[in-house]
Design an enzyme around this catalytic site. Structure first.
Site, PDB file in Angstrom:
ATOM      1  N   ASN A  25       0.678  -1.013   0.037  1.00 34.11           N
ATOM      2  CA  ASN A  25       0.272  -0.158   0.233  1.00 34.11           C
ATOM      3  C   ASN A  25       1.431   1.065  -0.025  1.00 34.11           C
ATOM      4  OD1 ASN A  25       0.593   1.009   2.412  1.00 34.11           O
ATOM      5  ND2 ASN A  25      -0.665  -0.828   3.351  1.00 34.11           N
ATOM      6  N   VAL A  34      -1.376 -10.894   1.488  1.00 33.46           N
ATOM      7  CA  VAL A  34       0.500 -10.639   0.857  1.00 33.46           C
ATOM      8  C   VAL A  34       1.494 -10.168   1.903  1.00 33.46           C
ATOM      9  CG1 VAL A  34       0.172  -9.075  -1.939  1.00 33.46           C
ATOM     10  CG2 VAL A  34       1.655 -11.968  -1.475  1.00 33.46           C
ATOM     11  N   ASP A  35       0.647  -8.746   1.388  1.00 35.27           N
ATOM     12  CA  ASP A  35       2.401  -7.779   2.035  1.00 35.27           C
ATOM     13  C   ASP A  35       2.343  -8.294   3.704  1.00 35.27           C
ATOM     14  OD1 ASP A  35       3.481  -5.495   2.561  1.00 35.27           O
ATOM     15  OD2 ASP A  35       2.026  -4.473   2.246  1.00 35.27           O
ATOM     16  N   SER A 118      -4.011  -6.235  -6.183  1.00 38.09           N
ATOM     17  CA  SER A 118      -5.053  -5.429  -6.947  1.00 38.09           C
ATOM     18  C   SER A 118      -6.304  -6.715  -6.778  1.00 38.09           C
ATOM     19  CB  SER A 118      -5.274  -4.730  -7.979  1.00 38.09           C
ATOM     20  OG  SER A 118      -4.631  -3.486  -7.472  1.00 38.09           O
ATOM     21  N   GLY A 120      -6.479  -8.564  -4.090  1.00 39.72           N
ATOM     22  CA  GLY A 120      -7.525  -8.918  -3.364  1.00 39.72           C
ATOM     23  C   GLY A 120      -8.664  -8.165  -2.300  1.00 39.72           C
ATOM     24  N   VAL A 121      -7.660  -7.920  -1.237  1.00 32.21           N
ATOM     25  CA  VAL A 121      -8.576  -6.141  -0.643  1.00 32.21           C
ATOM     26  C   VAL A 121      -8.977  -5.012  -1.543  1.00 32.21           C
ATOM     27  CG1 VAL A 121      -8.804  -4.995   1.349  1.00 32.21           C
ATOM     28  CG2 VAL A 121      -7.654  -7.206   1.880  1.00 32.21           C
TER      29      VAL A 121
HETATM   30  P1  ADP Z   1      -4.316  -5.902  -2.355  1.00 30.98           P
HETATM   31  O1  ADP Z   1      -4.409  -5.590  -1.546  1.00 30.98           O
HETATM   32  O2  ADP Z   1      -3.539  -5.521  -3.922  1.00 30.98           O
HETATM   33  O3  ADP Z   1      -5.925  -6.480  -4.174  1.00 30.98           O
HETATM   34  P2  ADP Z   1      -3.956  -8.638  -1.587  1.00 30.98           P
HETATM   35  O4  ADP Z   1      -2.469  -9.164  -1.158  1.00 30.98           O
HETATM   36  O5  ADP Z   1      -5.083  -8.567  -0.155  1.00 30.98           O
HETATM   37  O6  ADP Z   1      -3.585  -7.367  -2.090  1.00 30.98           O
HETATM   38  O7  ADP Z   1      -4.244  -9.663  -2.243  1.00 30.98           O
HETATM   39  C1  ADP Z   1      -3.918  -9.568  -3.915  1.00 30.98           C
HETATM   40  C2  ADP Z   1      -3.079 -11.414  -3.836  1.00 30.98           C
HETATM   41  O8  ADP Z   1      -2.431 -11.880  -3.413  1.00 30.98           O
HETATM   42  C3  ADP Z   1      -4.581 -12.527  -3.841  1.00 30.98           C
HETATM   43  O9  ADP Z   1      -5.319 -12.812  -4.448  1.00 30.98           O
HETATM   44  C4  ADP Z   1      -4.421 -13.139  -2.559  1.00 30.98           C
HETATM   45  O10 ADP Z   1      -5.138 -14.359  -2.527  1.00 30.98           O
HETATM   46  C5  ADP Z   1      -3.312 -12.663  -3.013  1.00 30.98           C
HETATM   47  N1  ADP Z   1      -2.136 -13.410  -1.818  1.00 30.98           N
HETATM   48  C6  ADP Z   1      -2.469 -13.221  -0.611  1.00 30.98           C
HETATM   49  N2  ADP Z   1      -1.762 -14.536   0.203  1.00 30.98           N
HETATM   50  C7  ADP Z   1       0.031 -14.382  -0.394  1.00 30.98           C
HETATM   51  C8  ADP Z   1       1.158 -15.680  -0.557  1.00 30.98           C
HETATM   52  N3  ADP Z   1       1.811 -15.414   0.191  1.00 30.98           N
HETATM   53  N4  ADP Z   1       1.623 -15.826  -2.122  1.00 30.98           N
HETATM   54  C9  ADP Z   1       1.284 -15.295  -3.058  1.00 30.98           C
HETATM   55  N5  ADP Z   1       0.019 -14.952  -2.935  1.00 30.98           N
HETATM   56  C10 ADP Z   1      -1.511 -14.527  -2.237  1.00 30.98           C
END
Ligand code: ADP
Length: 173
Positions: A25, A34-35, A118, A120-121
């Site tokens: 972010n 993922v962050d 982008s 996910g959340v």
């Molecule tokens: P954003 O805020 O950019 O949407 P998110 O982290 O919420 O980011 O989600 C982005 C993608 O990463 C989603 O498809 C989520 O399921 C995926 N994700 C979450 N954890 C991991 C991980 N450890 N490795 C790979 N992908 C992940």
């Protein structure tokens, strides 16, 4: 060129590549999804470094070291929050890929892994995001001979299926 793209299901923090991309972010101070996973796996030194980076505007990318990750580098990029498609979301997401590739090229990265930025959340529609990811990757690889592998790390079978379908459409024939 197709052979330089890999689609796998898994956890991006486990990938043994030169650089992994973080869907961060604008604060670059960590978050959920993922962050959060990347910060937990890299250890507290990652946050110490990203604090010094002064944040990152949506669509841009900044690099840090990978610390305890198998990857040497983390390229932090900030995807757009989906607001329905009329707030420049497509261009901003394309910029994430373009700028991440540019940073990777500057670092001499030969293998890199992306999460589905982008989707996910931030709620960007998955298929639309996968099309942008794939066409930006195609465009980059057409003009770059150094990058040996671009890996899409899909979190779950549904994401992987979507990426595979878009891959075969973008690279048909
Ligand atoms: P954003 O805020 O950019 O949407 P998110 O982290 O919420 O980011 O989600 C982005 C993608 O990463 C989603 O498809 C989520 O399921 C995926 N994700 C979450 N954890 C991991 C991980 N450890 N490795 C790979 N992908 C992940």
């Amino acid at each position: 060129m197709k052979a330089r793209i890999k689609i796998v299901e898994g956890d991006i923090t486990k990938q043994d590549v030169d650089a992994i991309v973080n869907a961060a972010n604008t604060s670059l101070l960590g978050g959920g999804g993922v962050d959060g996973a990347i910060h937990r796996a890299a250890g507290p030194e990652l946050l110490e470094e990203t604090r010094q980076l002064g944040g990152c505007p949506t669509g841009e990318a900044k690099a840090s070291k990978g610390y305890r990750l198998p990857a040497r580098w983390v390229i932090h990029t900030v995807g757009p929050v989906w607001h329905g498609g009329n707030r420049n979301e497509d261009t901003l997401l394309a910029n994430c890929y373009k700028n991440s590739f540019q940073v990777a090229a500057e670092l001499g990265v030969k293998t890199m892994a992306f999460p589905s930025i982008s989707t996910g959340v931030y709620r960007f529609p998955l298929e639309r995001a996968a099309k942008i990811a794939m066409s930006e990757t195609k465009h980059f690889l057409e003009h770059n001979d150094t990058m040996e592998e671009v890996r899409f790390v899909c979190f779950g079978e549904e994401v992987k299926k979507t990426y595979e379908e878009i891959f075969s459409r973008v690279f048909k024939g």
